[in-house]
Design an enzyme around this catalytic site. Structure first.
Site, PDB file in Angstrom:
ATOM      1  N   LYS A 291      35.381  38.715  46.432  1.00 34.68           N
ATOM      2  CA  LYS A 291      34.745  37.494  45.901  1.00 34.68           C
ATOM      3  C   LYS A 291      35.618  36.273  46.254  1.00 34.68           C
ATOM      4  O   LYS A 291      36.211  36.239  47.328  1.00 34.68           O
ATOM      5  CB  LYS A 291      34.506  37.613  44.394  1.00 34.68           C
ATOM      6  CG  LYS A 291      33.849  38.935  44.013  1.00 34.68           C
ATOM      7  CD  LYS A 291      33.395  38.969  42.585  1.00 34.68           C
ATOM      8  CE  LYS A 291      32.860  40.349  42.256  1.00 34.68           C
ATOM      9  NZ  LYS A 291      32.174  40.405  40.976  1.00 34.68           N
TER      10      LYS A 291
ATOM     11  N   ASN B 177      34.991  44.149  47.284  1.00 37.65           N
ATOM     12  CA  ASN B 177      34.474  42.773  47.355  1.00 37.65           C
ATOM     13  C   ASN B 177      35.459  41.872  46.616  1.00 37.65           C
ATOM     14  O   ASN B 177      35.503  41.888  45.388  1.00 37.65           O
ATOM     15  CB  ASN B 177      33.084  42.739  46.695  1.00 37.65           C
ATOM     16  CG  ASN B 177      32.554  41.321  46.559  1.00 37.65           C
ATOM     17  OD1 ASN B 177      33.067  40.385  47.170  1.00 37.65           O
ATOM     18  ND2 ASN B 177      31.513  41.165  45.748  1.00 37.65           N
TER      19      ASN B 177
ATOM     20  N   HIS C   5      24.106  39.800  46.859  1.00 39.28           N
ATOM     21  CA  HIS C   5      24.896  40.077  45.657  1.00 39.28           C
ATOM     22  C   HIS C   5      24.300  39.281  44.493  1.00 39.28           C
ATOM     23  O   HIS C   5      23.829  38.162  44.679  1.00 39.28           O
ATOM     24  CB  HIS C   5      26.356  39.675  45.892  1.00 39.28           C
ATOM     25  CG  HIS C   5      27.264  40.171  44.817  1.00 39.28           C
ATOM     26  ND1 HIS C   5      27.337  39.573  43.579  1.00 39.28           N
ATOM     27  CD2 HIS C   5      28.117  41.229  44.772  1.00 39.28           C
ATOM     28  CE1 HIS C   5      28.200  40.243  42.832  1.00 39.28           C
ATOM     29  NE2 HIS C   5      28.687  41.249  43.529  1.00 39.28           N
TER      30      HIS C   5
ATOM     31  N   GLU D 248      25.621  37.648  42.251  1.00 42.51           N
ATOM     32  CA  GLU D 248      26.239  36.327  42.044  1.00 42.51           C
ATOM     33  C   GLU D 248      25.641  35.290  42.978  1.00 42.51           C
ATOM     34  O   GLU D 248      25.707  34.090  42.702  1.00 42.51           O
ATOM     35  CB  GLU D 248      27.764  36.444  42.206  1.00 42.51           C
ATOM     36  CG  GLU D 248      28.371  37.179  41.006  1.00 42.51           C
ATOM     37  CD  GLU D 248      29.704  37.839  41.257  1.00 42.51           C
ATOM     38  OE1 GLU D 248      30.329  37.586  42.300  1.00 42.51           O
ATOM     39  OE2 GLU D 248      30.106  38.648  40.395  1.00 42.51           O
TER      40      GLU D 248
ATOM     41  N   GLY E 216      34.557  45.430  42.759  1.00 47.53           N
ATOM     42  CA  GLY E 216      34.971  44.037  42.670  1.00 47.53           C
ATOM     43  C   GLY E 216      36.414  43.933  42.205  1.00 47.53           C
ATOM     44  O   GLY E 216      37.363  44.119  42.973  1.00 47.53           O
TER      45      GLY E 216
ATOM     46  N   GLY F 287      31.717  43.223  36.326  1.00 47.83           N
ATOM     47  CA  GLY F 287      32.812  42.484  35.703  1.00 47.83           C
ATOM     48  C   GLY F 287      32.858  42.583  34.192  1.00 47.83           C
ATOM     49  O   GLY F 287      33.567  41.821  33.538  1.00 47.83           O
TER      50      GLY F 287
ATOM     51  N   GLU G 272      23.793  47.734  41.945  1.00 46.10           N
ATOM     52  CA  GLU G 272      24.747  47.062  41.069  1.00 46.10           C
ATOM     53  C   GLU G 272      24.015  46.482  39.862  1.00 46.10           C
ATOM     54  O   GLU G 272      23.477  45.364  39.940  1.00 46.10           O
ATOM     55  CB  GLU G 272      25.451  45.926  41.819  1.00 46.10           C
ATOM     56  CG  GLU G 272      26.256  46.383  43.011  1.00 46.10           C
ATOM     57  CD  GLU G 272      27.393  45.410  43.297  1.00 46.10           C
ATOM     58  OE1 GLU G 272      28.541  45.857  43.268  1.00 46.10           O
ATOM     59  OE2 GLU G 272      27.128  44.224  43.508  1.00 46.10           O
TER      60      GLU G 272
ATOM     61  N   SER H 188      31.907  47.464  37.657  1.00 44.55           N
ATOM     62  CA  SER H 188      33.020  47.917  36.815  1.00 44.55           C
ATOM     63  C   SER H 188      33.566  49.286  37.202  1.00 44.55           C
ATOM     64  O   SER H 188      34.001  50.062  36.346  1.00 44.55           O
ATOM     65  CB  SER H 188      32.624  47.898  35.329  1.00 44.55           C
ATOM     66  OG  SER H 188      32.426  46.563  34.903  1.00 44.55           O
TER      67      SER H 188
HETATM   68  C1  PEP Z   1      30.802  43.381  42.392  1.00 43.09           C
HETATM   69  O1  PEP Z   1      30.791  42.200  42.104  1.00 43.09           O
HETATM   70  O2  PEP Z   1      30.275  43.768  43.453  1.00 43.09           O
HETATM   71  C2  PEP Z   1      31.433  44.296  41.461  1.00 43.09           C
HETATM   72  C3  PEP Z   1      31.050  45.535  41.518  1.00 43.09           C
HETATM   73  O3  PEP Z   1      32.342  43.764  40.588  1.00 43.09           O
HETATM   74  P1  PEP Z   1      33.224  44.563  39.497  1.00 43.09           P
HETATM   75  O4  PEP Z   1      33.690  45.847  40.139  1.00 43.09           O
HETATM   76  O5  PEP Z   1      34.355  43.634  39.175  1.00 43.09           O
HETATM   77  O6  PEP Z   1      32.326  44.835  38.340  1.00 43.09           O
END
Ligand code: PEP
Length: 234
Positions: free
Chosen positions: A9, A7, A91, A93, A217, A164, A158, A196
């Site tokens: 973003k 992703n 998601h 976000e 991400g 993040g 998630e 992460s």
């Molecule tokens: C995400 O936003 O779907 C995600 C998993 O981000 P990150 O891997 O950066 O934590």
């Protein structure tokens, strides 16, 4: 075969197609299916480049209606027309930053299915939920509210506090969440872990029982790291 989905973003410009080129050049992986979800501005060009290769291209969100007066939004049929095969919905976000409810996420997932896309429905608890011992109750509520009423979806677990931050649940906690999620789903529904994921922790996360792959991400922005994560798939 595990699904390793990236992703991007709100990251990536036309020149970022070099990362896609590197994924394509790496060739098919024996145990990882690759999916890259760039921003909508790159969808059509990435999908055209990836057509016929082992890399699938997906979108990050869709509107629940197929067309209409919704300035700035993109519908599921438009994403399919641009070459997407999957779309992320719900998601955190978007749930948190755009006030998306479970009911809206369900409508988006159903719109995706109607357009021939596979929805990746994201769920996950906040740190506050976790500290209150509410993780499994929150996941159950989100599943009941946001899964499409019929059709094949992918679920991404998630934890919001893991996105993040460089923090992840331990493998036992991931396994417990995935087992609880699986209880609500048809047996063949893939359940991805996201939050992460990195080349360093991917081997342990992808070996955790019930984990069907990863939604990545930050570490998906560079093909080198994304491929290292894919290399840990099984
Ligand atoms: C995400 O936003 O779907 C995600 C998993 O981000 P990150 O891997 O950066 O934590």
């Amino acid at each position: 075969m595990q699904l390793i989905a990236g992703n991007w973003k709100m990251n990536g410009l036309l020149a970022s197609i070099a990362e896609l080129e590197a994924l394509i050049a790496s060739g098919p992986h024996p145990s990882a299916a690759l999916l890259l979800c760039p921003p909508a501005t790159l969808l059509a060009s990435f999908a055209a480049r990836a057509r016929g290769t082992h890399v699938a291209i997906g979108a990050q969100d869709c509107h629940p209606e197929p067309c209409g007066a919704f300035t700035g939004d993109l519908s599921a049929p438009m994403l399919a027309d641009a070459g997407a095969t999957h779309v992320i919905v719900g998601h955190s976000e978007r749930r948190i930053g755009h006030g998306e409810t479970d009911a809206l996420v369900r409508r988006k997932a159903e719109a995706a299915l109607a357009a021939g896309l596979v929805p990746i429905v994201c769920i996950g608890e906040t740190l506050e939920d976790r500290e209150a011992g509410q993780t499994l109750a929150v996941l159950a509520r989100q599943l009941q509210g946001s899964l499409p009423s019929s059709g094949a979806a992918i679920v991404a677990y998630e934890p919001v506090w893991a996105i993040g931050t460089g923090r992840t649940p331990n493998p036992d906690a991931i396994a417990a969440a995935h087992a609880a999620i699986a209880d609500h789903l048809p047996g063949d529904t893939p359940i991805l872990y996201g939050g992460s994921v990195s080349p360093a922790n991917a081997p342990a996360i992808l070996a955790t029982p019930g984990v069907g792959g990863a939604l990545v991400g930050g570490a998906s922005l560079r093909a080198h790291d994304f491929l290292a994560i894919a290399g840990a798939a099984r």
